[in-house]
Enzyme design. Structure first.
Site, PDB file in Angstrom:
ATOM      1  N   GLY A  72      -8.103  22.523 -18.430  1.00 47.24           N
ATOM      2  CA  GLY A  72      -7.888  22.719 -17.777  1.00 47.24           C
ATOM      3  C   GLY A  72      -6.466  21.715 -17.524  1.00 47.24           C
ATOM      4  N   ASN A 152     -11.342  18.396  -6.266  1.00 48.10           N
ATOM      5  CA  ASN A 152     -12.290  17.468  -7.348  1.00 48.10           C
ATOM      6  C   ASN A 152     -13.329  16.532  -6.575  1.00 48.10           C
ATOM      7  OD1 ASN A 152     -10.150  16.681  -7.767  1.00 48.10           O
ATOM      8  ND2 ASN A 152     -10.659  15.711  -9.361  1.00 48.10           N
ATOM      9  N   GLN A 180     -12.696  23.548 -10.650  1.00 48.82           N
ATOM     10  CA  GLN A 180     -13.780  23.158  -9.842  1.00 48.82           C
ATOM     11  C   GLN A 180     -14.427  23.812  -9.165  1.00 48.82           C
ATOM     12  OE1 GLN A 180     -15.460  20.619  -9.914  1.00 48.82           O
ATOM     13  NE2 GLN A 180     -14.508  18.657 -10.999  1.00 48.82           N
ATOM     14  N   SER A 200     -11.928  25.921 -16.692  1.00 50.13           N
ATOM     15  CA  SER A 200     -12.027  25.284 -18.141  1.00 50.13           C
ATOM     16  C   SER A 200     -13.103  25.100 -18.541  1.00 50.13           C
ATOM     17  CB  SER A 200     -11.813  22.699 -17.714  1.00 50.13           C
ATOM     18  OG  SER A 200     -11.432  22.836 -18.841  1.00 50.13           O
ATOM     19  N   HIS A 202     -15.598  23.302 -19.822  1.00 47.20           N
ATOM     20  CA  HIS A 202     -16.844  22.082 -19.990  1.00 47.20           C
ATOM     21  C   HIS A 202     -17.273  22.005 -17.831  1.00 47.20           C
ATOM     22  CE1 HIS A 202     -14.545  18.393 -18.694  1.00 47.20           C
ATOM     23  NE2 HIS A 202     -13.392  19.260 -19.047  1.00 47.20           N
ATOM     24  N   THR A 238      -4.259  27.492 -34.134  1.00 49.84           N
ATOM     25  CA  THR A 238      -5.792  28.936 -34.569  1.00 49.84           C
ATOM     26  C   THR A 238      -6.070  29.057 -33.744  1.00 49.84           C
ATOM     27  OG1 THR A 238      -5.367  28.419 -36.912  1.00 49.84           O
ATOM     28  CG2 THR A 238      -6.974  29.144 -36.340  1.00 49.84           C
ATOM     29  N   CYS A 325     -11.135  10.488 -13.929  1.00 50.59           N
ATOM     30  CA  CYS A 325      -9.301   9.952 -14.718  1.00 50.59           C
ATOM     31  C   CYS A 325      -9.201   8.943 -13.948  1.00 50.59           C
ATOM     32  CB  CYS A 325      -8.587  11.879 -14.870  1.00 50.59           C
ATOM     33  SG  CYS A 325      -9.014  13.016 -14.927  1.00 50.59           S
TER      34      CYS A 325
HETATM   35  C1  LIG Z   1     -11.574  18.314 -14.633  1.00 54.11           C
HETATM   36  C2  LIG Z   1     -10.386  19.393 -13.983  1.00 54.11           C
HETATM   37  C3  LIG Z   1      -9.122  19.483 -15.015  1.00 54.11           C
HETATM   38  C4  LIG Z   1      -9.208  18.900 -16.801  1.00 54.11           C
HETATM   39  O1  LIG Z   1      -9.567  19.471 -17.312  1.00 54.11           O
HETATM   40  P1  LIG Z   1      -9.765  19.255 -18.217  1.00 54.11           P
HETATM   41  O2  LIG Z   1     -10.478  20.584 -18.714  1.00 54.11           O
HETATM   42  O3  LIG Z   1     -10.660  17.810 -18.128  1.00 54.11           O
HETATM   43  O4  LIG Z   1      -8.621  18.915 -19.596  1.00 54.11           O
HETATM   44  C5  LIG Z   1      -8.125  20.121 -14.338  1.00 54.11           C
HETATM   45  N1  LIG Z   1      -8.153  20.023 -12.474  1.00 54.11           N
HETATM   46  C6  LIG Z   1      -9.104  19.754 -12.091  1.00 54.11           C
HETATM   47  C7  LIG Z   1      -8.975  20.029 -10.568  1.00 54.11           C
HETATM   48  C8  LIG Z   1     -10.393  18.734 -13.075  1.00 54.11           C
HETATM   49  O5  LIG Z   1     -11.630  18.686 -11.903  1.00 54.11           O
END
Ligand SMILES: *Cc1c(COP(=O)(O)O)cnc(C)c1O
Length: 379
Positions: A72, A152, A180, A200, A202, A238, A325
């Protein structure tokens, strides 16, 4: 510690078994470099193509509008920095909301140092943004405007369609951080009309270190990472084939019975809220009705949130103080301050975030722990 109750799914989610199973061959047997022309390379390309096709299908995008990134944060950097570099003459303005993720806000202030004219749009007291506020700031000299799909920390869902419309009316690119919302929302990029959209892996049961930036055909964005010809020369390096396969699989799984899955997540959250409201006094729920199924942000009036978080953790209950964060810093959450909370109230607030693995039994345990923890930190 024996028991863990994980209510911090907005920070990250566990990798699902099925995702791991789909990824594994691309970490072992199909180890090829997707740029190689031989058999082993072609096995990797096949996985990468399948992943891109799956993501494109689900989002209603074209195959070549999907760019894989490292997550993300990179996708957000790519969108902001790439469109800044490729901006038209006379369009130096960047407009973002004041409740964006730090990956957007920090990047925006970096671009300000490089000559972008930065404007911020503020939310109302419940954490909602208005497309008309972007219009008021002025978009005719703006290269890119950003509105996150859902916040978030509060879970508040924003009016993305209206936002995209307003941007296109004034010739500005519209960018949406949907990190999110992806996995719990049926996002179709063409219906929304957005220029770019990030997410993202995860955050919805996929692996860490892989993300996507959707870039609508025709939108001019300079590469963020230069190198080889990967991702149509827009993102060198890569290819993380296993990561892309994992992200695509997790996305596919999230869309099977999406409504039922999100209803389950929401019912666990609602059960939690109901119990907290009835069994614990002096709490305020931040945000509003139109919110993601899994996120709730609660102010425990007069309680030190950080101390409460540690007390919960001692009993295996994982939650979060504002955004992950900003954990480790003692600054109150920026988002909570933006919706008008005092420093004290912001520091008394905790985000609980749920995903599909969570159960009401976990809620029963967590609320008991929460009651004891509140007694402990206020005593
Ligand atoms: C977690 C998050 C990100 C960052 O994503 P990562 O893959 O962890 O770098 C960006 N924006 C929002 C709203 C998030 O919740």
């Amino acid at each position: 510690m024996d028991k863990i109750v994980y209510f911090d799914n907005a920070a990250t989610t566990p990798l699902s078994e099925e995702v791991l199973r789909e990824m594994k061959p691309y970490l072992t047997d199909f180890y090829g470099n997707a740029n190689s022309v031989h058999t082993v390379g072609r096995q990797a390309v096949k996985g990468l193509d399948m992943a891109r096709e799956t993501v494109a299908d689900i989002l209603g995008a074209d195959f070549n509008e999907i760019y894989f990134t490292s997550g993300g944060t990179e996708s957000n950097n790519f969108a902001l920095r790439g469109s800044f570099l490729a901006r038209e003459k006379g369009r130096d303005k960047l407009v973002v909301s004041s409740i964006e993720h730090s990956a957007v806000l920090s990047t925006a202030s970096e671009l300000e140092k490089q000559g972008a004219k930065l404007s911020m749009v503020k939310p109302d007291k419940n954490g909602y943004l208005l497309a008309s506020d972007y219009e008021k700031v002025g978009l005719s000299d703006c290269f890119l405007a950003g509105m996150m799909f859902a916040n978030n920390e509060l879970g508040t869902i924003q009016p993305i369609k209206e936002f995209a419309k307003v941007c296109s009316n004034f010739g500005a690119l519209s960018f949406v951080d949907s990190v999110q919302a992806m996995g719990v929302t049926d996002i179709k990029v063409k219906d929304l009309g957005v220029s770019m959209l990030s997410f993202s892996g995860h955050k919805f049961g996929g692996p860490k270190g892989v993300g996507v930036l959707y870039i609508k055909n025709g939108v001019k964005v300079a590469p963020l990472i230069t190198g080889g010809y990967q991702e149509r020369s827009k993102r060198g390096g890569t290819s993380n084939v296993a990561g892309a396969v994992g992200l695509a699989t997790a996305l596919k799984l999230s869309r099977i019975d999406l409504e039922k899955q999100t209803a389950n997540i929401r019912s666990v959250k609602d059960y939690f809220i109901k119990k907290v409201l009835s069994e614990i006094g002096g709490v305020t729920i931040n945000g509003g009705e139109n919110s993601l199924p899994g996120i709730v942000n609660i102010t425990f009036n007069g309680i030190d949130g950080e101390a409460l978080l540690y007390a919960l953790d001692l009993k295996g209950v994982c939650a979060s103080l504002g955004a992950a964060c900003s954990a480790g810093t003692i600054e109150p959450s920026r988002v909570l301050k933006e919706i008008g909370l005092s420093d004290i109230d912001a520091k008394s607030s905790i985000r609980f975030s749920f995903y599909k693995q969570n159960t009401t039994q976990e809620v029963d345990y967590a609320v008991e722990v929460l009651k004891q923890a509140i007694k402990k930190v206020s005593g």
